[in-house]
Design a protein around this motif. Structure first.
Motif, short mmCIF file in Angstrom:
data_model
loop_
_atom_site.label_atom_id
_atom_site.label_comp_id
_atom_site.label_asym_id
_atom_site.label_seq_id
_atom_site.Cartn_x
_atom_site.Cartn_y
_atom_site.Cartn_z
N UNK A 1 0.85 -1.21 0.00
CA UNK A 1 0.00 0.00 0.00
C UNK A 1 0.88 1.25 0.00
N UNK A 2 1.91 1.27 0.84
CA UNK A 2 2.76 2.46 0.95
C UNK A 2 3.53 2.72 -0.34
N UNK B 1 -5.40 9.61 2.15
CA UNK B 1 -5.14 8.17 2.14
C UNK B 1 -6.43 7.38 2.31
N UNK B 2 -6.36 6.10 1.98
CA UNK B 2 -7.46 5.18 2.22
C UNK B 2 -7.31 4.62 3.64
N UNK B 3 -8.18 5.06 4.54
CA UNK B 3 -8.10 4.65 5.94
C UNK B 3 -9.22 3.66 6.24
N UNK B 4 -8.88 2.63 6.97
CA UNK B 4 -9.86 1.62 7.37
C UNK B 4 -10.46 2.06 8.70
N UNK B 5 -11.73 2.43 8.68
CA UNK B 5 -12.39 2.91 9.88
C UNK B 5 -12.79 1.77 10.80
N UNK B 6 -12.97 2.09 12.07
CA UNK B 6 -13.39 1.10 13.07
C UNK B 6 -14.59 1.65 13.83
N UNK C 1 -6.02 -4.70 5.92
CA UNK C 1 -4.75 -3.98 5.90
C UNK C 1 -3.63 -4.81 5.31
N UNK C 2 -3.60 -6.08 5.65
CA UNK C 2 -2.56 -6.97 5.12
C UNK C 2 -2.72 -7.16 3.61
N UNK C 3 -3.96 -7.03 3.13
CA UNK C 3 -4.21 -7.16 1.70
C UNK C 3 -3.94 -5.87 0.94
N UNK C 4 -3.46 -4.83 1.67
CA UNK C 4 -3.12 -3.58 1.01
C UNK C 4 -4.28 -2.65 0.75
N UNK D 1 7.57 -9.68 10.61
CA UNK D 1 7.73 -10.46 9.37
C UNK D 1 7.80 -9.58 8.13
N UNK D 2 7.65 -8.27 8.30
CA UNK D 2 7.69 -7.37 7.16
C UNK D 2 6.38 -7.22 6.42
N UNK D 3 5.30 -7.81 6.94
CA UNK D 3 4.01 -7.72 6.27
C UNK D 3 3.33 -6.37 6.52
N UNK D 4 3.72 -5.69 7.60
CA UNK D 4 3.19 -4.37 7.92
C UNK D 4 4.34 -3.44 8.29
N UNK D 5 4.09 -2.15 8.18
CA UNK D 5 5.07 -1.14 8.57
C UNK D 5 4.36 -0.07 9.40
N UNK D 6 4.98 0.31 10.52
CA UNK D 6 4.43 1.38 11.34
C UNK D 6 4.82 2.72 10.71
#
Length: 302
Positions: A176-177, A192-197, A236-239, A256-261
């Motif tokens: 995504x980034x 940005x595309x933000x995933x709401x909760x 999020x993991x799916x981008x 594991x590198x699947x996400x980045x802060x």
């Protein structure tokens, strides 16, 4: 005429139904089918000669007689439960059943690391965990305790801290980034595309940050909204977008590198997890032992 043994058992069923206003939920608490509860209540009403409940396909309410019976027997049955619980100190090992209602993320982060050792040390204690993000009246729900973030614990409850304060961060997948760039400030999230909760009270959570002028909140644009962490993570993991949540939730995927802060310098801390329970009831032995073990093992610090 003193009550029969059948009456005493059915009174327990009646109190659970009266608390929940639901045969299904009462059955889950007691480990009895809804049909068995219905049969038992019909038998009790027949022996007493009065209707205790009004039942429809959609609701269960107490009649005037039911309200009077509930008020009369609740305290004595609580006293009996406390007396039985007190017998634990005479047993070789503690036994009993503990029911706790927890915010969803607390189950994997706080309880999962502790439960294997707890089960090994106390094999005769049963633990039922109900995980959801809606605030629940633990007393009316038939729970012994709840676990929530410190700032959301009801004021009339006794609370014990179970973790250190928790860091809230923004994360996204590298894919995504690469496509959309990395936000440098919270204001950049508007592009940005933000995933709401959607949180327990039905509102969309505003993201909290801390900058030079102190803490502030941001209402982010959300074309996709979820109501629990697993759904958010899968997206999020799916981008699909940028996420906001507890750092420990994201940590395994960051490793594991699947996400980045991202926006690390703007991250803020919020109150840690607390157990809470009624001051009017004796603390069950199993609950006390579980709280003690969590505080001893400190899976999220303390």
């Amino acid at each position: 005429m003193p009550p029969s043994r059948s009456d005493l058992a059915d009174f327990t069923y009646f109190l659970a139904i009266a608390r929940h206003r639901s045969f299904r939920l009462a059955g889950l608490e007691l480990g009895v089918s809804a049909s068995a509860l219905s049969h038992a209540l019909k038998g009790l009403e027949g022996r007493l000669g009065v209707r205790l409940l009004n039942r429809t396909n959609r609701s269960v309410t107490l009649t005037a007689a039911g309200e009077e019976l509930q008020a009369a027997i609740t305290t004595p049955f609580e006293a009996i439960g406390a007396a039985v619980e007190a017998l634990n100190r005479y047993r070789d090992g503690p036994s009993g059943r503990v029911r706790i209602n927890v915010v969803v993320d607390a189950a994997p982060l706080l309880l999962a690391p502790v439960m294997p050792k707890f089960a090994e040390q106390y094999p005769d204690i049963e633990v039922e965990i109900a995980a959801n993000n809606h605030m629940v009246d633990v007393i009316d729900g038939g729970f012994d305790a709840g676990i929530r973030y410190g700032g959301t614990v009801p004021e009339d409850m006794v609370a014990q801290r179970l973790s250190a304060d928790l860091r809230w961060v923004v994360a996204a997948s590298p894919a995504y980034l690469e496509r959309h760039g990395e936000p440098q400030t919270p204001d950049d999230l508007q592009n940005h595309q933000c995933i709401g909760v959607r949180i327990g009270d039905g509102s969309i959570y505003r993201w909290d940050f801390e900058g030079p002028a102190g803490e502030f909140t941001v209402r982010v644009p959300s074309k996709i909204t979820v109501d629990e962490t697993r759904a958010m993570l899968s997206l999020g993991l799916a981008g699909m977008g940028v996420m906001y949540g507890l750092e420990p939730v994201f940590a395994p995927y960051v490793a594991t590198g699947e996400l980045r802060i991202v926006l690390q310098d703007w991250a803020t801390f919020g109150p840690g997890y607390h157990a809470y329970y009624s001051s009017r009831r004796q603390l069950p032995t199993g609950l006390r032992l579980l709280i003690d073990l969590i505080r001893q093992m400190q899976p999220l610090g303390l």
